[in-house]
Design an enzyme around this catalytic site. Sequence first.
Site, PDB file in Angstrom:
ATOM      1  N   ARG A  40       0.888  -1.555   0.247  1.00 51.90           N
ATOM      2  CA  ARG A  40      -0.129   0.113  -0.160  1.00 51.90           C
ATOM      3  C   ARG A  40       0.043   0.936   0.237  1.00 51.90           C
ATOM      4  O   ARG A  40       0.583   2.335  -0.936  1.00 51.90           O
ATOM      5  CB  ARG A  40      -0.789   0.003   1.439  1.00 51.90           C
ATOM      6  CG  ARG A  40      -2.308  -1.386   0.543  1.00 51.90           C
ATOM      7  CD  ARG A  40      -2.181  -2.029   0.550  1.00 51.90           C
ATOM      8  NE  ARG A  40      -3.536  -2.840   0.169  1.00 51.90           N
ATOM      9  CZ  ARG A  40      -3.643  -3.705   1.105  1.00 51.90           C
ATOM     10  NH1 ARG A  40      -3.994  -3.270   3.082  1.00 51.90           N
ATOM     11  NH2 ARG A  40      -5.920  -3.832   0.974  1.00 51.90           N
TER      12      ARG A  40
ATOM     13  N   ASP B 156      -0.433  -6.291  -3.470  1.00 51.51           N
ATOM     14  CA  ASP B 156      -1.567  -6.003  -2.944  1.00 51.51           C
ATOM     15  C   ASP B 156      -2.054  -5.082  -4.641  1.00 51.51           C
ATOM     16  O   ASP B 156      -1.490  -4.500  -5.786  1.00 51.51           O
ATOM     17  CB  ASP B 156      -1.582  -5.098  -2.322  1.00 51.51           C
ATOM     18  CG  ASP B 156      -3.371  -5.280  -1.824  1.00 51.51           C
ATOM     19  OD1 ASP B 156      -3.909  -5.460  -1.900  1.00 51.51           O
ATOM     20  OD2 ASP B 156      -3.256  -5.701   0.041  1.00 51.51           O
TER      21      ASP B 156
ATOM     22  N   HIS C 143      -6.700  -8.606  -5.029  1.00 48.49           N
ATOM     23  CA  HIS C 143      -5.988  -8.379  -4.518  1.00 48.49           C
ATOM     24  C   HIS C 143      -4.208  -8.405  -5.404  1.00 48.49           C
ATOM     25  O   HIS C 143      -3.531  -8.096  -4.984  1.00 48.49           O
ATOM     26  CB  HIS C 143      -4.997  -8.584  -3.607  1.00 48.49           C
ATOM     27  CG  HIS C 143      -5.923  -7.921  -2.001  1.00 48.49           C
ATOM     28  ND1 HIS C 143      -6.629  -6.703  -1.648  1.00 48.49           N
ATOM     29  CD2 HIS C 143      -7.015  -8.372  -1.293  1.00 48.49           C
ATOM     30  CE1 HIS C 143      -7.125  -6.741  -0.560  1.00 48.49           C
ATOM     31  NE2 HIS C 143      -7.202  -7.904  -0.210  1.00 48.49           N
TER      32      HIS C 143
ATOM     33  N   ASP D  94      -6.933 -13.257   0.594  1.00 48.61           N
ATOM     34  CA  ASP D  94      -7.740 -12.939   1.405  1.00 48.61           C
ATOM     35  C   ASP D  94      -8.980 -11.969   0.495  1.00 48.61           C
ATOM     36  O   ASP D  94      -8.615 -12.023  -0.897  1.00 48.61           O
ATOM     37  CB  ASP D  94      -7.392 -11.995   2.272  1.00 48.61           C
ATOM     38  CG  ASP D  94      -6.706 -10.999   1.616  1.00 48.61           C
ATOM     39  OD1 ASP D  94      -5.662 -11.488   0.616  1.00 48.61           O
ATOM     40  OD2 ASP D  94      -6.287  -9.881   2.169  1.00 48.61           O
ATOM     41  N   GLU D  95      -9.789 -11.970   0.822  1.00 46.54           N
ATOM     42  CA  GLU D  95     -10.642 -10.673   0.364  1.00 46.54           C
ATOM     43  C   GLU D  95     -11.211 -10.916  -1.408  1.00 46.54           C
ATOM     44  O   GLU D  95     -10.721 -10.289  -1.573  1.00 46.54           O
ATOM     45  CB  GLU D  95     -10.483  -9.454   0.621  1.00 46.54           C
ATOM     46  CG  GLU D  95     -10.032  -9.247   1.838  1.00 46.54           C
ATOM     47  CD  GLU D  95     -10.053  -8.026   2.899  1.00 46.54           C
ATOM     48  OE1 GLU D  95     -10.711  -7.286   3.681  1.00 46.54           O
ATOM     49  OE2 GLU D  95      -8.927  -7.435   2.244  1.00 46.54           O
TER      50      GLU D  95
ATOM     51  N   TYR E 292      -3.452  -5.790  14.863  1.00 48.61           N
ATOM     52  CA  TYR E 292      -4.308  -4.930  13.739  1.00 48.61           C
ATOM     53  C   TYR E 292      -3.699  -2.894  14.247  1.00 48.61           C
ATOM     54  O   TYR E 292      -4.189  -2.162  14.849  1.00 48.61           O
ATOM     55  CB  TYR E 292      -5.897  -3.950  13.540  1.00 48.61           C
ATOM     56  CG  TYR E 292      -5.698  -5.752  12.163  1.00 48.61           C
ATOM     57  CD1 TYR E 292      -5.504  -6.917  12.371  1.00 48.61           C
ATOM     58  CD2 TYR E 292      -6.571  -5.527  10.827  1.00 48.61           C
ATOM     59  CE1 TYR E 292      -5.062  -8.184  11.687  1.00 48.61           C
ATOM     60  CE2 TYR E 292      -6.896  -6.014   9.826  1.00 48.61           C
ATOM     61  CZ  TYR E 292      -5.771  -7.336  10.416  1.00 48.61           C
ATOM     62  OH  TYR E 292      -5.842  -8.465   8.885  1.00 48.61           O
TER      63      TYR E 292
ATOM     64  N   ASP F 128      -2.393  -1.171  12.714  1.00 48.29           N
ATOM     65  CA  ASP F 128      -3.040   0.098  11.910  1.00 48.29           C
ATOM     66  C   ASP F 128      -4.628   0.681  12.493  1.00 48.29           C
ATOM     67  O   ASP F 128      -4.915   2.708  12.446  1.00 48.29           O
ATOM     68  CB  ASP F 128      -3.726  -0.199  10.501  1.00 48.29           C
ATOM     69  CG  ASP F 128      -4.296  -1.409  10.261  1.00 48.29           C
ATOM     70  OD1 ASP F 128      -4.577  -2.122  11.081  1.00 48.29           O
ATOM     71  OD2 ASP F 128      -5.754  -1.421   9.695  1.00 48.29           O
TER      72      ASP F 128
ATOM     73  N   THR G 172      -0.609  -0.242   5.735  1.00 49.35           N
ATOM     74  CA  THR G 172       0.086   0.834   5.863  1.00 49.35           C
ATOM     75  C   THR G 172      -1.371   1.832   4.446  1.00 49.35           C
ATOM     76  O   THR G 172      -0.193   2.704   3.906  1.00 49.35           O
ATOM     77  CB  THR G 172       1.490   0.916   5.636  1.00 49.35           C
ATOM     78  OG1 THR G 172       1.418  -0.425   4.448  1.00 49.35           O
ATOM     79  CG2 THR G 172       1.884   0.054   6.039  1.00 49.35           C
ATOM     80  N   GLU G 173      -2.129   1.662   4.240  1.00 45.03           N
ATOM     81  CA  GLU G 173      -3.202   2.971   3.925  1.00 45.03           C
ATOM     82  C   GLU G 173      -2.360   3.867   3.960  1.00 45.03           C
ATOM     83  O   GLU G 173      -2.592   4.758   3.638  1.00 45.03           O
ATOM     84  CB  GLU G 173      -4.438   1.776   3.974  1.00 45.03           C
ATOM     85  CG  GLU G 173      -4.698   0.793   3.056  1.00 45.03           C
ATOM     86  CD  GLU G 173      -5.523  -0.247   4.373  1.00 45.03           C
ATOM     87  OE1 GLU G 173      -4.106  -0.347   4.499  1.00 45.03           O
ATOM     88  OE2 GLU G 173      -6.253  -1.311   4.042  1.00 45.03           O
TER      89      GLU G 173
HETATM   90  C1  TNX Z   1      -8.105  -6.441   5.251  1.00 43.06           C
HETATM   91  S1  TNX Z   1      -6.789  -8.911   6.696  1.00 43.06           S
HETATM   92  C2  TNX Z   1      -7.422  -6.631   4.810  1.00 43.06           C
HETATM   93  C3  TNX Z   1      -6.297  -5.953   4.093  1.00 43.06           C
HETATM   94  C4  TNX Z   1      -6.327  -4.870   4.567  1.00 43.06           C
HETATM   95  C5  TNX Z   1      -7.017  -4.633   6.152  1.00 43.06           C
HETATM   96  C6  TNX Z   1      -6.848  -3.057   6.634  1.00 43.06           C
HETATM   97  C7  TNX Z   1      -6.801  -8.941   5.098  1.00 43.06           C
HETATM   98  C8  TNX Z   1      -6.054  -9.881   5.117  1.00 43.06           C
HETATM   99  N1  TNX Z   1      -7.131  -8.254   4.871  1.00 43.06           N
HETATM  100  O1  TNX Z   1      -6.259  -5.555   3.128  1.00 43.06           O
HETATM  101  O2  TNX Z   1      -5.297  -3.586   4.941  1.00 43.06           O
HETATM  102  O3  TNX Z   1      -7.776  -5.519   6.479  1.00 43.06           O
HETATM  103  O4  TNX Z   1      -7.278  -3.164   8.119  1.00 43.06           O
END
Ligand code: TNX
Length: 507
Positions: A137, A166, A229, A289-290, A382, A384, A430-431
Amino acid sequence: MIIPWPLDLRWRAGSFTIGPDTAVHAPPRLAELVRDQLGPATGFALSPHGRNGVVSVDLDADLGAEAYQLAVRPTGVSIDAGGSAGAYYAIQTLRQLLPPAIYRRAAVAGHRWTVPCVEISDRPRFRWRGGMLDVARHHQPKDFLFRFVDLLAMHKCNVLHLHLTDDQGWRFESVRYPRLTEVGCWRAETAGDGAPHGGFYSQDDLRELVGYAARRHVTVLPEIDMPGHMLAAIAAYPRLGAGPAEVATTWGVHDHILEPDEAGFRFCTDILDEVIGVFPGRHVHIGGDECSTTQWQGSERIRRRARELGLAGVPGLHSWFVRELATFLGRRGRTAVCWDDVLSHDPPPEVTIMAWQGRDKAGAAALRAGHDTVIASSEATYLDFSASADPAEPAGPPWLLPLEQACGFEPVPAGLDPDRVLGTQFQLWTEYMPTPADVEYKAFPRATAVAETAWSAGPPDYADLVGRLGPHLQRLAAVGVNYRPLDGPLPWQRRGGQPATAPASRS
Ligand code: TNX
């Protein structure tokens, strides 16, 4: 006082003062380590021939590799360690028994280097004690990665997890796919600021980091986030995705992900082969993830691919993808690590799960399914998230994680197999951290709580940790760390410009 707190510590009467004529008796590499850690600030030679007290280090194979015993008597300091890691940790403890100025890099006048007499017997609770730094990020300067290793090692942590890729940037140099860093490593702007941002690490930079970290008993865990990502990779090689893309300039989860076809899979294994050539550690993180499969569902070609592979449907492609990559890594003697999101895709049992979505949800589910698990729960690791609800805190996501909440966090979910919990680590996404100073502010002192959870017999008690942080913050100050004072940001650390909204707890 000492952070992380040792397993067993007994104060004794008296003290020993390290002086200009103190001897060091140790095998050559360890004697060099003692001089490296105690020499600069004291200005003492610490040679084998000194005649005024002794610092001795001996290896004792009966102790575990990371274990040590440290005794300070009026005649000197004696260390017995199970291996070079144990000796390294003993010397970290010894530094913390000395005045905080021991962390300075040149001789400081006016100090007596006195150590109270004590007997310490110490070893880590968990074998995985880490910190995750998201260099995707915001690219962080190479020098900062070295400093970050020093800070991990100072807290007896042994894993540096680098989130190297990412949507917003690809930081790992590939020889086979040069456009990843020609195109994928920079973005035109960040969230509308109009300023280009970028950077990458060459394979030689990363090999150098791996070697530097190894000397401090830190293993570097590389993460290449797949198949979501990946916008930065798709921007570099559009055929990896469903069409052209740009390196993302906004945060959040993007639907445009890797096409799970033969070419996409081949790309991933090619990259992993290059990663393996740089990072010798057993674990390789493949993200997972995600990953929204909306785009896959909408494509006739991908639905056909799922059928050809004999899968029940498109979501099955995600399982297939993780399974194939885990097998690929297994054949090369490596173990895949994935974020807990893959649990819904029935990952093979040999995958190590990094549980971020709650100890009692994701952590427990991973353990119940029999996976080795690293607890990386957002509720306690976390960093951040904001350290307080004060609108003057620097920018961050809208969630809160005060030091108190990072304390008292038991990583093993109740009733589940503690042997499968490899350990825990803190995360620095690190956003909102464009610079090393921003990272240090968010990391410290909350990272000390996570490091103590990972090392000590039990998680830190908040009041007790705060009591020990007095001298510890002076150590961080001597190192030059931009830590957050316990009572909030200093005037120049306060958020400037952006309108602030108070963060909430994330559940
Ligand atoms: C979730 S944790 C994410 C990250 C983000 C973060 C921000 C994870 C596996 N994915 O892509 O940066 O939340 O808190």
